[in-house]
Design an enzyme around this catalytic site. Structure first.
Site, short mmCIF file in Angstrom:
data_model
loop_
_atom_site.label_atom_id
_atom_site.label_comp_id
_atom_site.label_asym_id
_atom_site.label_seq_id
_atom_site.Cartn_x
_atom_site.Cartn_y
_atom_site.Cartn_z
CE LYS A 26 -8.55 -10.62 -3.07
NZ LYS A 26 -8.02 -10.56 -1.69
CE LYS A 59 -4.40 -1.49 1.98
NZ LYS A 59 -5.45 -1.17 2.96
CE LYS A 112 -12.61 -2.25 -0.53
NZ LYS A 112 -13.52 -2.43 0.60
#
Ligand code: TRP
Length: 332
Positions: A194, A111, A197
């Site tokens: 994957k 991240k 969102k």
């Protein structure tokens, strides 16, 4: 006695991957375990969140829990920031966890990316807050996906070190709850990624708020290869898009992939997509409708969260008192 705790971040739309990979399993778990489900808004703000969107997402996730069949009477459903003990225990855990432990967390590295210096301190300390979520309720089990295993491992390390340092068995060593063959739902545009969102293409995922028309469109446009469906699971190898659609079908139908291919082997994708659309609309439709109904009644959602926070607080309060006494924080 077993007590499970799990959390979902209120960031953006919930999609089929969240439902099949997590929420649907919780619906089953609530029958056999005391269950606490948390909308982790404090984790969400470790990266920037628009305030209006954050509140909206918090209600959406709550509505999704309920629409999916999580019973707010038997389970505790609440948002993290409503129970101050999460932040209070997280501070203590910031002082228990070691820099070296957090430095090894792969999610932080992913991240923070190349701009580590620019990441928030909260993003770095994220796993200590997650440990606090779980241990504030002395949860014995946490249903987790593959991507959260390392964080749960850290939770166990924190519990162990706390107990050790203070010479008191305050916290349980929480176990992961791995649920059979996990359904890993992949992107509809790329079977090797994957479903997420954060994917820029909305056609890569089926959102829980998508209506029947949109679900049909997305499945019709889903990427495939030119071959018909294979007759067995071995035939799905090196065909990620086919494997994904078969996996989704199996999960929605509550069958295994062998059973699906026993029937659909040899079909063209056009036929299979038709069947998948019907199944998806049939299973997701009622959930979608209940979510929409709840979102038109935000007061109903807020009342559930308020009541959940009260019940969560009733469990958390005595645990936090025990921690404060153990640490030597004077309560006058
Ligand atoms: N980190 C989890 C995620 O991103 C969310 C989460 C926060 C969580 N606290 C938790 C999950 C406690 C399980 C238990 O998905």
């Amino acid at each position: 006695m077993t007590r499970i705790f799990s959390g979902v971040q209120p960031t953006g739309n919930l999609h089929l991957g969240n439902y099949l990979g997590a929420i649907r399993n919780w619906v089953r778990l609530q029958r056999d375990h005391e269950s606490i489900f948390c909308v982790v808004d404090m984790h969400a703000v470790t990266v920037w969140q628009d305030p209006v969107e954050l509140s909206k997402s918090t209600r959406e996730v709550t509505a999704a829990f309920i629409a999916a069949g999580i019973d707010p009477e038997t389970c505790v459903i609440f948002n993290q920031s409503a129970v101050p003990g999460h932040a209070q225990l997280a501070w203590v855990f910031n002082c228990v966890a070691r820099m070296g432990w957090l430095n090894r967390m792969t999610q932080f590295k992913e991240k923070a990316g190349k701009h580590k210096e620019n990441a928030s301190v909260g993003l770095f300390a994220y796993p200590a807050l997650m440990a606090a979520d779980i241990l504030l309720y002395k949860a014995t089990h946490v249903p987790v996906g593959e991507d959260q295993k390392q964080h749960l491992e850290l939770t166990r390390d924190v519990a162990q070190k706390f107990n050790n340092d203070y010479g008191r068995e305050v916290f349980p060593i929480t176990e992961p709850l791995i649920l059979g063959e996990a359904t890993r739902v992949m992107s509809l545009r790329d079977g090797t990624k994957k479903m997420s969102k954060s994917d820029t293409s909305d056609f890569s995922r089926i959102n829980l708020t998508d209506d029947a028309d949109l679900i049909a469109q997305k499945i019709r446009k889903a990427k495939t290869d030119p071959e018909p469906l294979p007759n067995d699971v071995a035939g799905l190898e090196d065909r990620p898009e086919a494997a994904n659609l078969v996996g989704i079908y199996a999960a929605l139908a509550d069958k295994n992939r062998e059973e699906v291919l026993a029937e659909a082997g040899g079909w063209a994708f056009s036929q299979f997509k038709q069947a998948l659309t019907e199944l998806a609309v049939e299973t997701l439709g009622p959930m979608n409708a209940e979510m929409a109904r709840l979102l038109e009644h935000p007061d109903e959602i807020d009342a559930i969260l308020r009541r959940g926070a009260e019940r969560a607080q009733a469990i958390a309060g005595p645990v936090l008192d025990e921690v404060y006494d153990t640490v030597g924080f004077l309560r006058v």
